[in-house]
Enzyme design. Structure first.
Site, mmCIF file in Angstrom:
data_model
loop_
_atom_site.group_PDB
_atom_site.id
_atom_site.type_symbol
_atom_site.label_atom_id
_atom_site.label_comp_id
_atom_site.label_asym_id
_atom_site.label_seq_id
_atom_site.Cartn_x
_atom_site.Cartn_y
_atom_site.Cartn_z
ATOM 1 N N HIS A 1 -3.129 9.347 43.228
ATOM 2 C CA HIS A 1 -2.348 10.197 44.148
ATOM 3 C C HIS A 1 -3.284 11.149 44.903
ATOM 4 O O HIS A 1 -3.156 11.335 46.116
ATOM 5 C CB HIS A 1 -1.344 11.055 43.372
ATOM 6 N N LYS B 1 16.375 10.490 36.216
ATOM 7 C CA LYS B 1 15.196 10.164 35.403
ATOM 8 C C LYS B 1 14.934 11.293 34.410
ATOM 9 O O LYS B 1 15.183 12.464 34.716
ATOM 10 C CB LYS B 1 13.963 10.019 36.307
ATOM 11 N N ARG C 1 -1.020 -0.079 46.317
ATOM 12 C CA ARG C 1 -2.037 -0.486 45.343
ATOM 13 C C ARG C 1 -2.274 -1.986 45.370
ATOM 14 O O ARG C 1 -3.392 -2.458 45.332
ATOM 15 C CB ARG C 1 -1.598 -0.081 43.927
ATOM 16 N N SER D 1 1.317 6.682 37.059
ATOM 17 C CA SER D 1 1.661 7.747 36.107
ATOM 18 C C SER D 1 2.121 7.131 34.791
ATOM 19 O O SER D 1 1.820 7.650 33.715
ATOM 20 C CB SER D 1 2.785 8.619 36.680
HETATM 21 O O1 PNS Z 1 6.559 8.094 43.110
HETATM 22 P P1 PNS Z 1 7.726 7.186 43.350
HETATM 23 O O2 PNS Z 1 8.697 7.300 42.219
HETATM 24 O O3 PNS Z 1 7.295 5.774 43.644
HETATM 25 O O4 PNS Z 1 8.466 7.727 44.673
HETATM 26 C C1 PNS Z 1 9.630 7.112 45.150
HETATM 27 C C2 PNS Z 1 10.284 7.996 46.234
HETATM 28 C C3 PNS Z 1 10.515 9.393 45.706
HETATM 29 C C4 PNS Z 1 9.395 8.055 47.444
HETATM 30 C C5 PNS Z 1 11.634 7.317 46.635
HETATM 31 O O5 PNS Z 1 12.347 7.000 45.496
HETATM 32 C C6 PNS Z 1 12.477 8.197 47.541
HETATM 33 O O6 PNS Z 1 12.154 8.406 48.688
HETATM 34 N N1 PNS Z 1 13.575 8.728 46.976
HETATM 35 C C7 PNS Z 1 14.468 9.639 47.655
HETATM 36 C C8 PNS Z 1 15.775 8.930 48.029
HETATM 37 C C9 PNS Z 1 15.615 8.187 49.324
HETATM 38 O O7 PNS Z 1 15.264 8.737 50.350
HETATM 39 N N2 PNS Z 1 15.918 6.868 49.321
HETATM 40 C C10 PNS Z 1 15.881 6.060 50.525
HETATM 41 C C11 PNS Z 1 14.659 5.220 50.640
HETATM 42 S S1 PNS Z 1 15.097 3.576 50.113
#
Ligand code: PNS
Length: 162
Positions: A16, A40, A89, A127
């Site tokens: 990150h 979560k 990645r 993570s």
């Molecule tokens: O670190 P992560 O868990 O891969 O991050 C995922 C994240 C937070 C970027 C994604 O789940 C997100 O944007 N969640 C907020 C809800 C949202 O906007 N969803 C629409 C996109 S499909």
């Protein structure tokens, strides 16, 4: 350009940090935004994660750390951001990330997703991997910033005292 780097960051890894550092060279400002996700059960609270990120990025002038709930694009709009920063990645990330980028574009046409290829040395890192290694007493100092490694060890020592 203001970019949002959204994620769970439970906890922040060197992968990150690599994306944040490279993002700061491309954007005027990078807002690292921790998602408040009621679905979560995280290892660290949102505040702890924000503190870990702030500490890890304290040498970078154009980084801000914040948290949000709901849609990333709504938060991005509120912050006047025009880009979302994400790391890629491996091919396995691609499908989900592309779906997210397309969905976000349909929700807010002014937003662009910028993908940075994760540096080779972090291409395996997540993570979850860090937590798995630490849980079984393995070394993680090469995977996360030092203060984060200490937080993780403390956390597992508290939950599983020897
Ligand atoms: O670190 P992560 O868990 O891969 O991050 C995922 C994240 C937070 C970027 C994604 O789940 C997100 O944007 N969640 C907020 C809800 C949202 O906007 N969803 C629409 C996109 S499909």
């Amino acid at each position: 350009m203001i970019a949002i780097y959204p994620g769970s960051f439970d906890p922040i890894t060197l992968g990150h940090l690599d994306i944040i550092t490279r993002g700061t060279r491309l954007c005027d400002r990078v807002i690292v935004a921790v998602l408040r996700n009621p679905n979560k059960v995280p290892l660290f609270t949102v505040q702890q994660r924000m503190d870990q990120i702030s500490h890890a990025t304290r040498h970078l002038d154009n980084v801000e750390v914040d948290s949000f709930e709901g849609l990333t694009v709504t938060y991005a709009q509120m912050r006047g951001a025009t880009a979302l920063l994400r790391g890629l990645r491996a091919v396995s990330d691609f499908e989900m990330e592309l779906q997210m980028a397309h969905t976000n574009k349909t929700l807010f046409d002014q937003i662009e997703t910028i993908f940075l290829a994760t540096s080779n040395e972090y291409s395996f890192l997540s993570s979850s991997v860090v937590k798995e290694v630490a849980k079984f007493g393995g070394p993680i100092d090469h995977l996360v910033p030092q203060h984060v490694a200490l937080d993780i060890y403390k956390c597992y020592a508290k939950n599983h005292p020897a």
